[in-house]
Design a protein around this motif. Sequence first.
Motif, short mmCIF file in Angstrom:
data_model
loop_
_atom_site.label_atom_id
_atom_site.label_comp_id
_atom_site.label_asym_id
_atom_site.label_seq_id
_atom_site.Cartn_x
_atom_site.Cartn_y
_atom_site.Cartn_z
N ASP A 18 -0.95 5.13 -11.16
CA ASP A 18 -1.86 4.12 -10.62
C ASP A 18 -2.14 4.35 -9.14
O ASP A 18 -3.24 4.10 -8.66
CB ASP A 18 -1.29 2.72 -10.82
CG ASP A 18 -1.45 2.23 -12.26
OD1 ASP A 18 -2.20 2.88 -13.01
OD2 ASP A 18 -0.82 1.22 -12.62
N ILE A 19 -1.13 4.84 -8.42
CA ILE A 19 -1.32 5.11 -6.99
C ILE A 19 -2.24 6.33 -6.83
O ILE A 19 -3.17 6.33 -6.02
CB ILE A 19 0.03 5.35 -6.29
CG1 ILE A 19 0.86 4.05 -6.29
CG2 ILE A 19 -0.18 5.83 -4.85
CD1 ILE A 19 2.28 4.21 -5.79
N VAL B 176 3.18 -4.49 -5.62
CA VAL B 176 3.34 -4.17 -7.04
C VAL B 176 4.00 -5.35 -7.74
O VAL B 176 4.58 -6.22 -7.09
CB VAL B 176 4.17 -2.88 -7.26
CG1 VAL B 176 3.45 -1.68 -6.67
CG2 VAL B 176 5.55 -3.01 -6.68
N ILE C 140 3.46 3.85 -12.37
CA ILE C 140 3.07 3.35 -11.05
C ILE C 140 2.52 4.49 -10.20
O ILE C 140 1.51 4.35 -9.51
CB ILE C 140 4.27 2.67 -10.35
CG1 ILE C 140 4.68 1.43 -11.13
CG2 ILE C 140 3.93 2.30 -8.91
CD1 ILE C 140 5.94 0.76 -10.64
N LEU D 73 -3.82 1.36 -7.65
CA LEU D 73 -2.91 0.64 -6.75
C LEU D 73 -3.14 1.18 -5.34
O LEU D 73 -2.79 2.32 -5.06
CB LEU D 73 -1.46 0.88 -7.16
CG LEU D 73 -0.70 -0.19 -7.93
CD1 LEU D 73 0.71 0.28 -8.22
CD2 LEU D 73 -0.68 -1.52 -7.19
#
Lengths: 293, 122
Positions: free
Chosen positions: B19-20, B31, B16, B25
């Motif tokens: 992705d940020i 999420v 995650i 994201l």
Amino acid sequence: MTLSITADDLVLDYGDTRALDHLNLHLEGGRIYGLLGRNGSGKTSFASLAAAFRRPTSGEITVGGTAPFEAAEIVSQICLIREGGDVFESDRVSSVLRFAAAHRPYWSEERAGQLVERFRIPTRKRVTQLSRGMRSALGVTLGLASRAPVTLFDEVHLGMDAPSRYAFYEELLNDYLAHPRTVILSTHLIEEVSSLFEEVVILDRGGLVLHESADDMRERGAAVTGPSRDVEDFTSGMRVLGRQTLGATSQVTVFGGLDAEQRRQATSAGLEIGPVPLQDLFIHLTDPERETP
Amino acid sequence: MFDDRSPIYRQIAERIKGDILSGALAEGAQVMSTNQFAVAYRINPATAAKGLQSLVDEDILYKRRGVGMFVSADARERLRTRHRERFFTDVVDPMITEAETIGVPLDDVVDHIRQHEIGEPS
């Protein structure tokens, strides 16, 4: 509602053979457990006692606080699927499913239908005519569709081919998410299923070796690699599970978790710290050469 | 999807964060839920929850009760700062060690980096 399982000083003997040796274990309800052990470690004995297939020699096992043996109201909450399937061999698959539907209080006809379709189980055949993989798939179907608050699968999926096993893992997870319950999966194919476990229980020689969260267990193992002498120095005093030497290089598997300071020391000493897969930890922890747990 | 080499919850958290950092994201984006993670990656929901919770503890994600989890407003910038701080120890120092081990003069390494700087990657 979820049901816990507790073993208190549990002993099971088969004649002169002690299958469970004063086992103490508490499994909270509503989780997926991996019950791991070598052949003869006591996995099946434990599952059989939990499902009231047998009576303990001494000690006690309780499910949801009640000893299950000959206690119909709790037995109806428990579904144990063993490798043979425990079904009438000469029956057709369709009548095996009807029998389960009639006797399982939480049976889902819809779920059973989906699984029969997914595994392509031929319902008109007799159980004796099924291949080993199909028998396993039938067992898996009976267990999942039972929606029993305590569902135990004792190595039942080992007869399935890899695509079917993965289909089983997926269906198990989906069913568990939709209908949370206590699931115990006994297996020695650890690697491919370990991500499903919330907690891992390892039995060896009828006793408990380890019971902890799968994530914590993964974090506890470390493989230290480098020049043999440096590796020996670094790991002295640690709990060593395994040791491999190749020329001047050694790899020592330690158990207990390294803190940040130890990791720094290792790196500055030129040692490599690697993780240890669950399967390897299992092999080391149940090595017969190892001293008794 | 995951190797068995580090706790899966940590791998979820790292994924995650990746992705940020990459912008896949966006800040403020929702999420996936614990159950969606569990199904998508075939992992125990408790493991997925632990991974997400670790990001809430770091203020990378925040919870909206009954709705889900979202990327915090300054998450990307804070992750970039944190990774910048670790860049030399995590990336450059091992490179120097490797260069010394195999006998690449540090001047060559510096020259190589300079070429990138003036836009002529070799």
